[in-house]
Design a protein around this motif. Structure first.
Motif, PDB file in Angstrom:
ATOM      1  N   LEU A  78       3.062  13.903   2.791  1.00 33.09           N
ATOM      2  CA  LEU A  78       2.265  12.796   1.792  1.00 33.09           C
ATOM      3  C   LEU A  78       1.480  12.071   2.603  1.00 33.09           C
ATOM      4  N   ALA A  79       2.134  11.526   3.560  1.00 33.34           N
ATOM      5  CA  ALA A  79       1.130  10.685   4.577  1.00 33.34           C
ATOM      6  C   ALA A  79       0.112  11.499   5.213  1.00 33.34           C
ATOM      7  N   GLN A  80       0.382  12.545   5.757  1.00 32.66           N
ATOM      8  CA  GLN A  80      -0.614  13.306   6.107  1.00 32.66           C
ATOM      9  C   GLN A  80      -2.012  13.777   5.180  1.00 32.66           C
ATOM     10  N   ALA A  81      -1.192  13.968   4.021  1.00 34.39           N
ATOM     11  CA  ALA A  81      -2.314  14.367   2.878  1.00 34.39           C
ATOM     12  C   ALA A  81      -3.168  13.125   2.542  1.00 34.39           C
ATOM     13  N   ALA A  82      -2.456  11.902   2.385  1.00 35.42           N
ATOM     14  CA  ALA A  82      -3.204  10.747   2.076  1.00 35.42           C
ATOM     15  C   ALA A  82      -4.018  10.459   3.168  1.00 35.42           C
ATOM     16  N   LEU A  83      -3.850  10.584   4.376  1.00 37.53           N
ATOM     17  CA  LEU A  83      -4.821  10.383   5.641  1.00 37.53           C
ATOM     18  C   LEU A  83      -6.012  11.309   5.600  1.00 37.53           C
ATOM     19  N   HIS A  84      -5.830  12.636   5.095  1.00 37.46           N
ATOM     20  CA  HIS A  84      -6.564  13.614   4.909  1.00 37.46           C
ATOM     21  C   HIS A  84      -7.738  13.048   3.836  1.00 37.46           C
ATOM     22  N   GLU A  85      -7.356  12.244   2.591  1.00 33.62           N
ATOM     23  CA  GLU A  85      -8.370  12.129   1.566  1.00 33.62           C
ATOM     24  C   GLU A  85      -8.813  10.717   1.990  1.00 33.62           C
ATOM     25  N   LYS A  86      -8.655  10.200   3.279  1.00 29.37           N
ATOM     26  CA  LYS A  86      -9.257   8.886   3.670  1.00 29.37           C
ATOM     27  C   LYS A  86      -8.676   7.765   3.014  1.00 29.37           C
ATOM     28  N   ILE A  87      -7.507   7.728   2.564  1.00 28.28           N
ATOM     29  CA  ILE A  87      -6.647   6.669   2.296  1.00 28.28           C
ATOM     30  C   ILE A  87      -6.168   6.009   3.410  1.00 28.28           C
ATOM     31  N   GLU A  88      -6.522   4.873   3.899  1.00 26.25           N
ATOM     32  CA  GLU A  88      -6.183   4.233   5.248  1.00 26.25           C
ATOM     33  C   GLU A  88      -4.934   3.115   4.707  1.00 26.25           C
ATOM     34  N   PRO A  89      -4.070   2.813   5.924  1.00 22.81           N
ATOM     35  CA  PRO A  89      -3.266   1.838   5.699  1.00 22.81           C
ATOM     36  C   PRO A  89      -3.841   0.671   5.608  1.00 22.81           C
ATOM     37  N   GLN A  90      -3.313  -0.328   5.126  1.00 23.69           N
ATOM     38  CA  GLN A  90      -4.003  -1.699   4.804  1.00 23.69           C
ATOM     39  C   GLN A  90      -4.150  -2.567   6.066  1.00 23.69           C
ATOM     40  N   LEU A  91      -3.225  -2.241   7.086  1.00 24.05           N
ATOM     41  CA  LEU A  91      -3.328  -3.128   8.215  1.00 24.05           C
ATOM     42  C   LEU A  91      -3.410  -2.102   9.597  1.00 24.05           C
ATOM     43  N   ASP A 118       0.940  -1.259  -0.151  1.00 24.46           N
ATOM     44  CA  ASP A 118      -0.147   0.249   0.214  1.00 24.46           C
ATOM     45  C   ASP A 118       0.936   1.347  -0.029  1.00 24.46           C
ATOM     46  N   LEU A 119       0.255   2.363  -0.103  1.00 25.98           N
ATOM     47  CA  LEU A 119       0.890   3.527  -0.197  1.00 25.98           C
ATOM     48  C   LEU A 119       1.802   4.041   0.765  1.00 25.98           C
ATOM     49  N   PHE A 120       1.306   3.640   2.356  1.00 25.75           N
ATOM     50  CA  PHE A 120       2.181   4.099   3.348  1.00 25.75           C
ATOM     51  C   PHE A 120       3.408   3.217   3.526  1.00 25.75           C
ATOM     52  N   THR A 121       3.398   2.098   3.093  1.00 27.35           N
ATOM     53  CA  THR A 121       4.762   1.177   3.123  1.00 27.35           C
ATOM     54  C   THR A 121       5.654   1.515   2.184  1.00 27.35           C
TER      55      THR A 121
END
Length: 122
Positions: A86-99, A32-35
């Motif tokens: 980038l991680a904060q922007a992804a979380l703001h857009e409701k993209i969640e980590p897989q686990l 996923d995006l975060f890893t």
């Protein structure tokens, strides 16, 4: 003395190359995006750091070494800040980590991951 500096600089360059290749493989293999962002930050901080340190040793004392030092400082300060943004922007857009923590998937209906412990280990 020159031989020791050459050996150390090439060891740092090879170590930086290793971390860069491992981080690049992580960009492809991570789920996923975060890893993937973590793998990219490994390339930035460790890979480029060791490469630039090795090049600084090869360059000797001079203007080139000073320029390489400024590049190294820029990477060490800007890289983690960019990945965090980038991680904060992804979380703001409701993209969640897989686990999530505890071995549970984010959606409550999914089964727990096999082998993961629930709660605190006893």
């Amino acid at each position: 003395m020159a031989l020791a500096v050459d050996i150390l600089s090439w060891a740092l360059i090879l170590l930086g190359s290793f971390f860069t290749v491992v981080g690049a493989a992580g960009l492809v293999r991570m789920p996923d995006l975060f890893t993937r962002m973590h793998a990219a930050s490994v390339i930035d901080t460790t890979g480029v750091g060791f490469l630039v340190l090795g090049m600084m040793l090869q360059a000797g004392l001079g203007l080139v070494t000073l320029k390489l030092f400024f590049i190294l400082v820029l990477f060490f300060f800007a890289g983690p800040v960019v990945v965090h943004a980038l991680a904060q922007a992804a979380l703001h857009e409701k993209i969640e980590p897989q686990l999530a923590l505890g071995g549970q998937r984010r959606d409550a209906s999914a089964d727990p991951i096999p082998g993961a412990t629930k709660g605190r280990p006893s």
